[in-house]
Design a protein around this motif. Structure first.
Motif, mmCIF file in Angstrom:
data_model
loop_
_atom_site.group_PDB
_atom_site.id
_atom_site.type_symbol
_atom_site.label_atom_id
_atom_site.label_comp_id
_atom_site.label_asym_id
_atom_site.label_seq_id
_atom_site.Cartn_x
_atom_site.Cartn_y
_atom_site.Cartn_z
ATOM 1 N N ASP A 235 -11.768 8.198 57.161
ATOM 2 C CA ASP A 235 -11.073 9.120 56.239
ATOM 3 C C ASP A 235 -9.896 9.809 57.067
ATOM 4 O O ASP A 235 -8.906 9.855 56.241
ATOM 5 N N SER B 217 -9.111 6.598 48.230
ATOM 6 C CA SER B 217 -10.198 6.557 48.977
ATOM 7 C C SER B 217 -11.334 5.718 48.087
ATOM 8 O O SER B 217 -12.285 5.158 48.533
ATOM 9 N N LEU B 218 -11.239 5.760 46.896
ATOM 10 C CA LEU B 218 -11.988 4.925 45.791
ATOM 11 C C LEU B 218 -11.769 3.497 45.952
ATOM 12 O O LEU B 218 -12.795 2.480 45.885
ATOM 13 N N ASP C 259 -7.186 10.905 47.533
ATOM 14 C CA ASP C 259 -8.773 11.009 46.536
ATOM 15 C C ASP C 259 -8.527 9.626 45.840
ATOM 16 O O ASP C 259 -9.587 9.080 45.518
ATOM 17 N N ASP C 260 -7.384 9.472 45.293
ATOM 18 C CA ASP C 260 -7.387 7.877 44.480
ATOM 19 C C ASP C 260 -7.538 6.714 45.289
ATOM 20 O O ASP C 260 -8.371 5.883 44.868
ATOM 21 N N THR D 15 -12.667 1.607 50.968
ATOM 22 C CA THR D 15 -13.667 2.314 51.656
ATOM 23 C C THR D 15 -14.322 1.704 53.004
ATOM 24 O O THR D 15 -14.475 0.467 53.058
ATOM 25 N N LYS E 260 -2.796 14.860 49.237
ATOM 26 C CA LYS E 260 -4.077 15.103 48.733
ATOM 27 C C LYS E 260 -4.499 14.282 47.422
ATOM 28 O O LYS E 260 -5.622 13.559 47.213
ATOM 29 N N LEU F 15 -0.133 16.872 58.882
ATOM 30 C CA LEU F 15 -0.511 17.249 57.525
ATOM 31 C C LEU F 15 -1.927 17.063 57.151
ATOM 32 O O LEU F 15 -2.783 17.927 56.560
ATOM 33 N N LEU G 232 -8.656 16.386 55.689
ATOM 34 C CA LEU G 232 -8.685 14.934 55.059
ATOM 35 C C LEU G 232 -9.353 14.189 56.396
ATOM 36 O O LEU G 232 -8.800 13.728 57.413
ATOM 37 N N GLY G 233 -10.656 14.045 56.243
ATOM 38 C CA GLY G 233 -11.313 13.274 57.253
ATOM 39 C C GLY G 233 -11.604 14.359 58.591
ATOM 40 O O GLY G 233 -11.287 15.507 58.382
ATOM 41 N N SER H 74 -3.968 2.230 41.640
ATOM 42 C CA SER H 74 -2.919 3.223 41.329
ATOM 43 C C SER H 74 -2.111 3.233 42.511
ATOM 44 O O SER H 74 -1.114 3.827 42.436
ATOM 45 N N GLU I 80 5.166 21.366 51.095
ATOM 46 C CA GLU I 80 4.076 21.546 50.356
ATOM 47 C C GLU I 80 3.956 20.611 49.029
ATOM 48 O O GLU I 80 2.579 20.167 49.183
ATOM 49 N N LEU J 179 -4.989 19.536 55.803
ATOM 50 C CA LEU J 179 -5.660 19.629 54.621
ATOM 51 C C LEU J 179 -7.179 19.029 54.653
ATOM 52 O O LEU J 179 -7.800 18.731 53.499
ATOM 53 N N MET K 30 2.444 17.668 50.727
ATOM 54 C CA MET K 30 0.799 17.757 50.928
ATOM 55 C C MET K 30 0.076 17.737 49.810
ATOM 56 O O MET K 30 -0.633 17.112 49.533
ATOM 57 N N ALA K 31 0.552 18.147 48.390
ATOM 58 C CA ALA K 31 0.102 18.027 47.320
ATOM 59 C C ALA K 31 -0.049 16.568 46.995
ATOM 60 O O ALA K 31 -1.242 16.231 46.575
ATOM 61 N N GLN L 121 -3.041 24.771 49.269
ATOM 62 C CA GLN L 121 -3.445 23.549 48.558
ATOM 63 C C GLN L 121 -5.010 23.607 48.956
ATOM 64 O O GLN L 121 -5.703 23.128 47.813
ATOM 65 N N LEU L 122 -5.658 23.884 49.784
ATOM 66 C CA LEU L 122 -7.008 23.996 49.963
ATOM 67 C C LEU L 122 -7.776 24.857 49.091
ATOM 68 O O LEU L 122 -8.858 24.820 48.321
#
Lengths: 116, 285
Positions: free
Chosen positions: B113, B278-279, B275-276, B282, B271, B231, B237-238, B61, B264, B235, B267-268, A101-102
């Motif tokens: 994060d 965190s906009l 990203d969606d 905040t 991720k 997880l 994340l933060g 979203s 997996e 990844l 996990m995708a 993934q990374l």
């Protein structure tokens, strides 16, 4: 998202927050893809730092390293992180999946699908 | 942990922050069967900042409603009372902590994060497992490390010593806490949850997120947050304060009945959703 100094910006990075100048005038919208010209424009406006999409590295040492990840550093960091738990087959599976993934983020494969 | 220890923590962190009045009032309303959507909407619209955040979030979203929701009442009808309470807790909880030291800022942001990553992870896992209250899992993920914030802000000396030990020996934060204090951020977090009168389930998940099999009737929920934590750490994340992976609690893992091959794709998804969202949510110190 990650806060980067202007010197660390690269074309193709995506703004995670709108950028305003000192007069509160909107310079660039959130979601804008940076180009050389736009980075130059931010410099001429005297901006210091901007938020771009992406993740900081988990090394605790702040900003700036986002663009420096390579396949090798990803693998090395994962191995160190998982050193105490890699005997566990589930954790080993998670480590492999995380590596893939990374890697994908590194190659920008998931940027293409994003609504910006 | 025994009672004298608990008392000692309470004594040291006696000025634990309180929840904003609006969120407290909303918690009361949610627990009152007589209250209506209009009562709730009245309280929320009194707080302009909360109202604006709520609308921004329901239109993100993250919830994925096809049409735009423009009124608070509309949001309440669509989401339900519990979801709204959780949502407001989500958007206001990190504001509560005064930012006394400039040096904390970067740390708080990265912890935020990490918390958001864990929240998204718990939600994705919950959906996969067809858990019926995923927003509850989201809030549990968001608050699982709240004890670290309390330590950072209210016990700065101890926190510095813990951080040094983590860096010098490259160990988990919880290991360093056990050595330096005789309690951990999980214990401190649970104390805060009690002080805030949060539901017992939430307190228990916070307390046991490193060892969910000890969470009794909430083992399933604690196991979800435990795995989500793992997880999102994997990844990157933060940043939760250390660079090691916590050991997987085997018993808890088995209660989830997730096949390792399914991880997996989750996990995708984590991720992508991270990203969606965190906009939209905040942390700005």
């Amino acid at each position: 998202m990650i806060l980067l100094h202007l010197d660390e910006l690269k074309p193709g990075m995506i703004l995670a927050e709108p950028v305003y100048n000192q007069q509160e005038l909107l310079l660039l919208e959130q979601g804008t893809a940076l180009t050389k010209k736009r980075i130059w424009m931010l410099k001429t406006w005297g901006m210091g730092q901007v938020y771009v999409k992406g993740r900081p590295r988990g090394d605790g040492e702040g900003t700036g390293a986002a663009g420096m990840e390579t396949k090798e550093t990803i693998e090395k960091e994962l191995k160190e992180k998982f050193a105490d738990v890699a005997d566990d087959p589930v954790m080993a599976e998670i480590m492999k999946a995380a590596g893939r993934q990374l890697q994908k983020s590194l190659n920008g494969q998931d940027e293409g699908n994003e609504r910006t | 942990m025994n009672a004298p220890d608990l008392n000692r923590i309470i004594a040291r962190v006696e000025d634990l922050p309180t929840l904003p009045r609006t969120v407290l009032k909303i918690t009361e309303l949610v627990n009152d069967p007589q209250s209506s959507a209009r009562d709730l909407a009245g309280i929320i619209t009194d707080d302009q900042v909360l109202a604006a955040r709520l609308l921004k979030l329901v239109n993100s979203s993250f919830y994925g409603f096809p049409q735009r929701i423009s009124t608070i009442t509309g949001a309440i009808v669509l989401l339900g009372f519990d979801a709204i309470r959780n949502l407001l807790l989500t958007t206001s909880v990190f504001d509560i902590f005064p930012n006394r030291k400039k040096a904390n800022q970067a740390g708080l942001e990265r912890l935020w994060d990490h918390s958001l990553g864990c929240a998204v992870g718990a939600k994705v896992l919950g959906n996969h497992l067809r858990y019926d209250k995923v927003e509850e899992l989201f809030v549990s993920g968001l608050l699982h490390d709240i004890g670290k914030i309390v330590e950072m802000i209210f016990m700065p000396e101890a926190f510095d010593r813990i951080s040094h030990l983590v860096r010098n020996e490259n160990i988990l934060m919880i290991t360093a806490e056990e050595r330096i204090l005789d309690y951990t951020h999980a214990d401190v977090g649970r104390l805060l949850a009690e002080k805030w009168n949060l539901p017992p389930k939430l307190g228990s998940v916070i307390r046991h997120h490193h060892r969910p099999s000890s969470a009794g009737r909430f083992t399933f929920e604690a196991a979800i947050v435990h795995l989500a934590d793992i997880l999102c750490r994997s990844l990157n994340l933060g940043y939760g304060g250390d660079n090691k992976m916590p050991a997987l609690d085997k018993m808890a893992w088995e209660t989830l009945r997730i096949s390792p091959q399914a991880i997996e794709s989750m996990m995708a998804e984590i991720k992508r959703e991270f990203d969606d969202i965190s906009l939209f949510i905040t942390y700005t110190p």
